[in-house]
Scaffold this motif. Structure first.
Motif, PDB file in Angstrom:
ATOM      1  N   ALA A  23      -3.147 -29.156 -24.754  1.00  0.00           N
ATOM      2  CA  ALA A  23      -2.706 -30.516 -25.108  1.00  0.00           C
ATOM      3  C   ALA A  23      -2.366 -30.629 -26.590  1.00  0.00           C
ATOM      4  N   ILE A  24      -3.082 -29.876 -27.429  1.00  0.00           N
ATOM      5  CA  ILE A  24      -2.852 -29.989 -28.882  1.00  0.00           C
ATOM      6  C   ILE A  24      -1.906 -28.922 -29.423  1.00  0.00           C
ATOM      7  N   THR A  25      -1.451 -27.996 -28.567  1.00  0.00           N
ATOM      8  CA  THR A  25      -0.580 -26.919 -29.064  1.00  0.00           C
ATOM      9  C   THR A  25       0.689 -26.697 -28.243  1.00  0.00           C
ATOM     10  N   ASP A  26       0.810 -27.306 -27.081  1.00  0.00           N
ATOM     11  CA  ASP A  26       1.974 -27.117 -26.223  1.00  0.00           C
ATOM     12  C   ASP A  26       2.954 -28.269 -26.457  1.00  0.00           C
ATOM     13  N   LEU A  27       4.181 -27.936 -26.827  1.00  0.00           N
ATOM     14  CA  LEU A  27       5.187 -28.948 -27.173  1.00  0.00           C
ATOM     15  C   LEU A  27       5.331 -30.017 -26.098  1.00  0.00           C
ATOM     16  N   LYS A  28       5.457 -29.599 -24.849  1.00  0.00           N
ATOM     17  CA  LYS A  28       5.661 -30.555 -23.761  1.00  0.00           C
ATOM     18  C   LYS A  28       4.494 -31.550 -23.673  1.00  0.00           C
ATOM     19  N   GLU A  29       3.297 -31.051 -23.828  1.00  0.00           N
ATOM     20  CA  GLU A  29       2.128 -31.935 -23.766  1.00  0.00           C
ATOM     21  C   GLU A  29       2.018 -32.803 -25.019  1.00  0.00           C
ATOM     22  N   MET A  30       2.289 -32.233 -26.186  1.00  0.00           N
ATOM     23  CA  MET A  30       2.194 -32.993 -27.438  1.00  0.00           C
ATOM     24  C   MET A  30       3.140 -34.192 -27.433  1.00  0.00           C
ATOM     25  N   LYS A  31       4.300 -34.035 -26.799  1.00  0.00           N
ATOM     26  CA  LYS A  31       5.271 -35.130 -26.724  1.00  0.00           C
ATOM     27  C   LYS A  31       4.721 -36.293 -25.891  1.00  0.00           C
ATOM     28  N   PHE A  35       3.445 -37.200 -30.583  1.00  0.00           N
ATOM     29  CA  PHE A  35       4.724 -37.687 -31.096  1.00  0.00           C
ATOM     30  C   PHE A  35       5.820 -37.243 -30.142  1.00  0.00           C
ATOM     31  N   GLU A  36       6.433 -38.185 -29.473  1.00  0.00           N
ATOM     32  CA  GLU A  36       7.520 -37.804 -28.550  1.00  0.00           C
ATOM     33  C   GLU A  36       8.722 -37.250 -29.303  1.00  0.00           C
ATOM     34  N   GLN A  37       8.784 -37.473 -30.621  1.00  0.00           N
ATOM     35  CA  GLN A  37       9.917 -37.020 -31.424  1.00  0.00           C
ATOM     36  C   GLN A  37       9.829 -35.540 -31.826  1.00  0.00           C
ATOM     37  N   ILE A  38       8.693 -34.884 -31.597  1.00  0.00           N
ATOM     38  CA  ILE A  38       8.557 -33.475 -31.994  1.00  0.00           C
ATOM     39  C   ILE A  38       9.653 -32.665 -31.300  1.00  0.00           C
ATOM     40  N   THR A  39      10.381 -31.893 -32.085  1.00  0.00           N
ATOM     41  CA  THR A  39      11.484 -31.102 -31.520  1.00  0.00           C
ATOM     42  C   THR A  39      11.094 -29.662 -31.234  1.00  0.00           C
ATOM     43  N   ALA A  40      10.095 -29.149 -31.963  1.00  0.00           N
ATOM     44  CA  ALA A  40       9.665 -27.758 -31.767  1.00  0.00           C
ATOM     45  C   ALA A  40       8.239 -27.623 -32.269  1.00  0.00           C
ATOM     46  N   PHE A  41       7.476 -26.761 -31.608  1.00  0.00           N
ATOM     47  CA  PHE A  41       6.111 -26.494 -32.066  1.00  0.00           C
ATOM     48  C   PHE A  41       5.643 -25.178 -31.471  1.00  0.00           C
ATOM     49  N   LYS A  42       5.062 -24.351 -32.314  1.00  0.00           N
ATOM     50  CA  LYS A  42       4.429 -23.105 -31.864  1.00  0.00           C
ATOM     51  C   LYS A  42       3.131 -22.942 -32.629  1.00  0.00           C
ATOM     52  N   TYR A 131      -6.753 -43.908 -32.689  1.00  0.00           N
ATOM     53  CA  TYR A 131      -5.918 -44.213 -31.527  1.00  0.00           C
ATOM     54  C   TYR A 131      -5.429 -42.918 -30.868  1.00  0.00           C
ATOM     55  N   LEU A 132      -4.869 -42.014 -31.666  1.00  0.00           N
ATOM     56  CA  LEU A 132      -4.304 -40.790 -31.100  1.00  0.00           C
ATOM     57  C   LEU A 132      -5.332 -39.974 -30.316  1.00  0.00           C
ATOM     58  N   ILE A 133      -6.519 -39.794 -30.882  1.00  0.00           N
ATOM     59  CA  ILE A 133      -7.518 -38.921 -30.259  1.00  0.00           C
ATOM     60  C   ILE A 133      -8.335 -39.644 -29.189  1.00  0.00           C
ATOM     61  N   LYS A 134      -8.865 -40.814 -29.524  1.00  0.00           N
ATOM     62  CA  LYS A 134      -9.799 -41.500 -28.626  1.00  0.00           C
ATOM     63  C   LYS A 134      -9.117 -42.283 -27.511  1.00  0.00           C
ATOM     64  N   GLU A 135      -7.838 -42.594 -27.678  1.00  0.00           N
ATOM     65  CA  GLU A 135      -7.122 -43.322 -26.628  1.00  0.00           C
ATOM     66  C   GLU A 135      -5.993 -42.488 -26.021  1.00  0.00           C
ATOM     67  N   SER A 136      -5.006 -42.127 -26.839  1.00  0.00           N
ATOM     68  CA  SER A 136      -3.815 -41.463 -26.313  1.00  0.00           C
ATOM     69  C   SER A 136      -4.135 -40.078 -25.729  1.00  0.00           C
TER      70      SER A 136
END
Length: 147
Positions: A23-31, A35-42, A131-136
């Motif tokens: 959840a914290i490292t996979d682009l598809k899950e992070m979006k 941040f749905e705006q993330i374009t790339a992450f590794k 908000y990000l951690i405890k809710e989203s």
């Protein structure tokens, strides 16, 4: 110079270490929760990404550089903005405790961001990370754990 104390948010999740890590490292899950705006992450040391977030009439181009990765334990990245002075780092640490996963997020200012921007005030950071951690993230993990 840094004039703020670190922001530390801790949360337990009743799911596997693997699901939290992804959840914290996979682009598809992070979006989905971050941040749905993330374009790339590794989750690779040295990896850099940039993406824009617009709030009212302001643009925040997030500039992230991965500084450390210990799979399923820790990821640390530098967090800056193209449009503003300042520098920070965020660390996500994972620990398995009694069949739960403890996530500790530490957001630390290295060099202060402009004080006249509401999003850079400490209260805004505390509220945002909670908000990000405890809710989203919590809702996201509950959803993926039930699949």
């Amino acid at each position: 110079m840094n004039t703020y104390l670190p922001i530390i948010v801790e949360e337990y999740f009743e799911t596997s270490l693997s699901k939290v890590w992804h959840a914290i490292t996979d682009l598809k899950e992070m979006k989905q929760w971050y941040f749905e705006q993330i374009t790339a992450f590794k989750a690779e040391k040295g990896f850099e990404t940039a993406f824009e977030v617009h709030i009212e009439d302001r643009t925040f181009t997030h500039l992230w550089t991965i500084q450390e990765v210990i799979p399923f334990q820790k990821i640390r990245y530098q967090w800056r903005y193209k449009e503003y002075t300042g520098d920070s780092q965020v660390v996500f640490e994972l620990k398995e405790i009694d069949e739960k996963v403890l996530l500790i997020v530490t957001a630390e200012y290295i060099e202060d961001f402009p004080k006249n921007i509401p999003e850079f005030k400490r209260e805004s950071g505390v509220q945002g990370w909670n908000y990000l951690i405890k809710e989203s993230l919590k809702k996201h993990l509950e959803k993926v754990s039930n699949i």
